[in-house]
Motif scaffolding. Structure first.
Motif, PDB file in Angstrom:
ATOM      1  N   HIS A 186     -14.504   4.046   5.259  1.00 13.44           N
ATOM      2  CA  HIS A 186     -12.519   3.950   5.634  1.00 13.44           C
ATOM      3  C   HIS A 186     -12.232   3.286   7.114  1.00 13.44           C
ATOM      4  CE1 HIS A 186     -13.233   9.119   5.982  1.00 13.44           C
ATOM      5  NE2 HIS A 186     -14.256   8.255   5.832  1.00 13.44           N
ATOM      6  N   TYR A 187     -11.310   2.528   7.355  1.00  9.57           N
ATOM      7  CA  TYR A 187     -10.884   1.343   7.756  1.00  9.57           C
ATOM      8  C   TYR A 187     -10.403   1.755   8.903  1.00  9.57           C
ATOM      9  CZ  TYR A 187     -12.919  -1.159   3.142  1.00  9.57           C
ATOM     10  OH  TYR A 187     -13.791  -1.087   2.698  1.00  9.57           O
ATOM     11  N   THR A 188     -10.861   0.328   9.557  1.00  6.17           N
ATOM     12  CA  THR A 188      -9.336   0.787  10.788  1.00  6.17           C
ATOM     13  C   THR A 188      -8.815   0.094  11.406  1.00  6.17           C
ATOM     14  OG1 THR A 188      -8.615   1.473  12.795  1.00  6.17           O
ATOM     15  CG2 THR A 188     -10.630   0.994  12.930  1.00  6.17           C
ATOM     16  N   LYS A 200      -5.719  -3.595  -0.861  1.00  5.44           N
ATOM     17  CA  LYS A 200      -4.347  -3.416  -0.746  1.00  5.44           C
ATOM     18  C   LYS A 200      -3.752  -2.657  -0.910  1.00  5.44           C
ATOM     19  CE  LYS A 200      -3.604  -8.420  -0.422  1.00  5.44           C
ATOM     20  NZ  LYS A 200      -4.991  -8.714  -0.948  1.00  5.44           N
ATOM     21  N   VAL A 201      -4.756  -1.873  -1.113  1.00  9.50           N
ATOM     22  CA  VAL A 201      -3.925  -0.216  -1.730  1.00  9.50           C
ATOM     23  C   VAL A 201      -3.725   0.712  -0.178  1.00  9.50           C
ATOM     24  CG1 VAL A 201      -6.236   0.822  -2.344  1.00  9.50           C
ATOM     25  CG2 VAL A 201      -3.260   2.118  -3.104  1.00  9.50           C
ATOM     26  N   LEU A 202      -4.792   0.466   0.299  1.00  7.03           N
ATOM     27  CA  LEU A 202      -5.163   1.772   1.615  1.00  7.03           C
ATOM     28  C   LEU A 202      -3.318   0.933   3.051  1.00  7.03           C
ATOM     29  CD1 LEU A 202      -8.488   1.680   2.591  1.00  7.03           C
ATOM     30  CD2 LEU A 202      -6.768   3.117   1.769  1.00  7.03           C
ATOM     31  N   LEU A 203      -2.719  -0.423   2.326  1.00  2.05           N
ATOM     32  CA  LEU A 203      -1.837  -0.408   3.725  1.00  2.05           C
ATOM     33  C   LEU A 203      -0.602  -0.494   3.194  1.00  2.05           C
ATOM     34  CD1 LEU A 203      -3.536  -4.020   4.265  1.00  2.05           C
ATOM     35  CD2 LEU A 203      -3.658  -1.835   5.501  1.00  2.05           C
ATOM     36  N   THR A 204      -0.053   0.091   1.735  1.00  2.00           N
ATOM     37  CA  THR A 204       1.085   0.347   0.850  1.00  2.00           C
ATOM     38  C   THR A 204       1.784   1.191   0.873  1.00  2.00           C
ATOM     39  OG1 THR A 204      -0.458   1.339  -1.021  1.00  2.00           O
ATOM     40  CG2 THR A 204      -0.016  -0.583  -0.837  1.00  2.00           C
ATOM     41  N   GLY A 208      -0.079   8.684  -3.214  1.00  2.00           N
ATOM     42  CA  GLY A 208      -0.996   9.159  -4.305  1.00  2.00           C
ATOM     43  C   GLY A 208      -2.175   8.251  -4.297  1.00  2.00           C
ATOM     44  N   LYS A 209      -1.614   6.627  -4.527  1.00  2.00           N
ATOM     45  CA  LYS A 209      -2.484   6.257  -4.789  1.00  2.00           C
ATOM     46  C   LYS A 209      -3.659   5.973  -4.012  1.00  2.00           C
ATOM     47  CE  LYS A 209       0.445   2.756  -7.416  1.00  2.00           C
ATOM     48  NZ  LYS A 209       1.113   1.543  -6.769  1.00  2.00           N
ATOM     49  N   ILE A 210      -3.452   6.421  -2.319  1.00  2.00           N
ATOM     50  CA  ILE A 210      -4.441   5.827  -1.838  1.00  2.00           C
ATOM     51  C   ILE A 210      -5.068   6.606  -1.442  1.00  2.00           C
ATOM     52  CG2 ILE A 210      -4.601   6.246   0.251  1.00  2.00           C
ATOM     53  CD1 ILE A 210      -2.263   5.175   0.958  1.00  2.00           C
ATOM     54  N   GLU A 211      -4.572   8.244  -2.243  1.00  2.00           N
ATOM     55  CA  GLU A 211      -5.616   9.592  -3.245  1.00  2.00           C
ATOM     56  C   GLU A 211      -6.617   9.262  -3.955  1.00  2.00           C
ATOM     57  OE1 GLU A 211      -6.501  12.593  -2.009  1.00  2.00           O
ATOM     58  OE2 GLU A 211      -5.629  11.486   0.081  1.00  2.00           O
ATOM     59  N   ALA A 212      -5.996   8.573  -5.354  1.00  3.46           N
ATOM     60  CA  ALA A 212      -6.512   8.498  -6.607  1.00  3.46           C
ATOM     61  C   ALA A 212      -8.155   7.295  -5.933  1.00  3.46           C
ATOM     62  CB  ALA A 212      -5.832   7.550  -7.464  1.00  3.46           C
ATOM     63  N   TRP A 213      -6.981   6.542  -5.605  1.00  5.00           N
ATOM     64  CA  TRP A 213      -7.781   5.402  -4.840  1.00  5.00           C
ATOM     65  C   TRP A 213      -9.748   5.918  -4.487  1.00  5.00           C
ATOM     66  CZ3 TRP A 213     -10.584   3.729   0.011  1.00  5.00           C
ATOM     67  CH2 TRP A 213     -11.439   2.529  -0.219  1.00  5.00           C
ATOM     68  N   ARG A 214      -9.672   6.679  -3.448  1.00 10.40           N
ATOM     69  CA  ARG A 214     -10.660   7.298  -2.798  1.00 10.40           C
ATOM     70  C   ARG A 214     -11.088   8.477  -3.077  1.00 10.40           C
ATOM     71  NH1 ARG A 214      -7.004   8.529   2.847  1.00 10.40           N
ATOM     72  NH2 ARG A 214      -7.043   6.728   4.621  1.00 10.40           N
ATOM     73  N   ARG A 215     -10.468   9.136  -4.481  1.00  6.23           N
ATOM     74  CA  ARG A 215     -11.263   9.521  -4.576  1.00  6.23           C
ATOM     75  C   ARG A 215     -11.994   8.679  -5.702  1.00  6.23           C
ATOM     76  NH1 ARG A 215      -6.882  13.426  -5.743  1.00  6.23           N
ATOM     77  NH2 ARG A 215      -6.078  11.866  -7.546  1.00  6.23           N
ATOM     78  N   GLU A 216     -12.127   8.097  -6.317  1.00  4.84           N
ATOM     79  CA  GLU A 216     -13.018   6.913  -6.705  1.00  4.84           C
ATOM     80  C   GLU A 216     -14.002   6.687  -6.084  1.00  4.84           C
ATOM     81  OE1 GLU A 216     -12.552   5.985 -10.438  1.00  4.84           O
ATOM     82  OE2 GLU A 216     -14.648   4.507 -10.269  1.00  4.84           O
ATOM     83  N   GLN A 217     -13.630   5.898  -6.096  1.00  5.71           N
ATOM     84  CA  GLN A 217     -14.379   5.485  -4.315  1.00  5.71           C
ATOM     85  C   GLN A 217     -15.466   6.046  -3.840  1.00  5.71           C
ATOM     86  OE1 GLN A 217     -14.263   1.618  -3.012  1.00  5.71           O
ATOM     87  NE2 GLN A 217     -13.247   1.559  -4.269  1.00  5.71           N
ATOM     88  N   SER A 218     -15.433   7.182  -4.002  1.00  2.97           N
ATOM     89  CA  SER A 218     -16.203   8.859  -2.847  1.00  2.97           C
ATOM     90  C   SER A 218     -17.066   9.164  -4.742  1.00  2.97           C
ATOM     91  CB  SER A 218     -15.534  10.229  -3.365  1.00  2.97           C
ATOM     92  OG  SER A 218     -15.791  11.385  -3.033  1.00  2.97           O
TER      93      SER A 218
END
Ligand SMILES: C[S@@+](CC[C@H](N)C(=O)[O-])C[C@H]1O[C@@H](n2cnc3c(N)ncnc32)[C@H](O)[C@@H]1O
Length: 238
Positions: A186-188, A200-204, A208-218
């Protein structure tokens, strides 16, 4: 108008009720009590003893160091708190019990009434375990002085899973262990801190892309830190 009964009632039996005062007066547990979703009562076991001096422990039969908590006050307390017709579950905290996990917390949050027994000294007379305890729960493979801190962890872990306690139920669903993986990073604000940028993806704003990034990170994080969880997922043990 009659107020609705709480979803979960918890009775805690302890020789040290003062230990619960601070933790249960703050944050999420306070909120859950205020919303009327849970009712938590802390009972001093000394009130249930027949002994003139309010004694609740005695020397172990067979000799050896330390004291053992007597069966009588615990039996009397549990029997007086069990409600007729209500399914009360009696939990004993013990380093020898089953490990407290998110799955256990979820199961407990679905019950109506929990009676928690906090041991102290060398532990409780074995007849308590044999006669009135439904489940023994450990918070890990280490020995603490008493069951009070385990009870606080347990209550916190269970109460936050009672429906309505955590405002946004999505935040509970995505937490570590809920789906057999660890939570994503998580970031703030600010987006750059000491030269370190937020991915960068979190600022876009692209959900959909954010969800995919989070799943992958997890999954990545779980593989690095807790590969045992992924193995359990594959073998269907969770
Ligand atoms: C000092 S411990 C007793 C340990 C016991 N003689 C043994 O070796 O298994 C006193 C009490 O603390 C609580 N306790 C200690 N460690 C615990 C743990 N890891 N999980 C849950 N309860 C614990 C239990 O209620 C226990 O009866």
């Amino acid at each position: 108008m009659k107020s609705k009964p709480p979803l979960l009632a918890i009775d805690i039996l302890t020789l040290f009720p003062g230990m619960f005062e601070g933790p249960f007066r703050e944050s999420m547990i306070r909120l859950a009590k205020r919303k009327g979703l849970v009712k938590i009562r802390v009972h001093n076991l000394r009130k249930f003893t027949h002994d003139r001096h309010r004694k609740c422990d005695d020397k172990p039969f067979g000799g050896g160091p330390g004291m053992v908590m007597m069966a009588q006050p615990i039996f009397d307390a549990v029997e007086s708190l069990r409600k007729r017709g209500e399914d009360s579950r009696v939990i004993l905290f013990s380093p020898q019990g089953k490990t407290f996990t998110q799955q256990v917390a979820g199961r407990m949050a679905g019950l109506k009434h929990l009676i928690l027994i906090c041991g102290h000294y060398e532990g409780v007379d074995e007849r308590v375990r044999d006669g009135i305890v439904d489940e023994e729960i450990s918070v890990g493979d280490f020995v603490l002085t008493g069951g009070e801190l385990p009870a606080m962890c347990f209550v916190d872990g269970v109460v936050r899973l009672v429906p309505g306690v955590v405002g946004n139920s999505e935040s509970v669903r995505q937490e570590s262990f809920q789906n057999g993986t660890l939570d994503f990073p998580h970031y703030t604000r600010p987006s750059v801190f000491r030269g370190i940028e937020v991915p960068k993806v979190l600022l876009t704003g692209a959900h959909g892309k954010i969800e995919a990034w989070r799943r992958e990170q997890s999954r990545l994080r779980t593989r690095q830190l807790r590969p045992d969880l992924l193995r359990e997922e594959r073998t269907g043990r969770i």
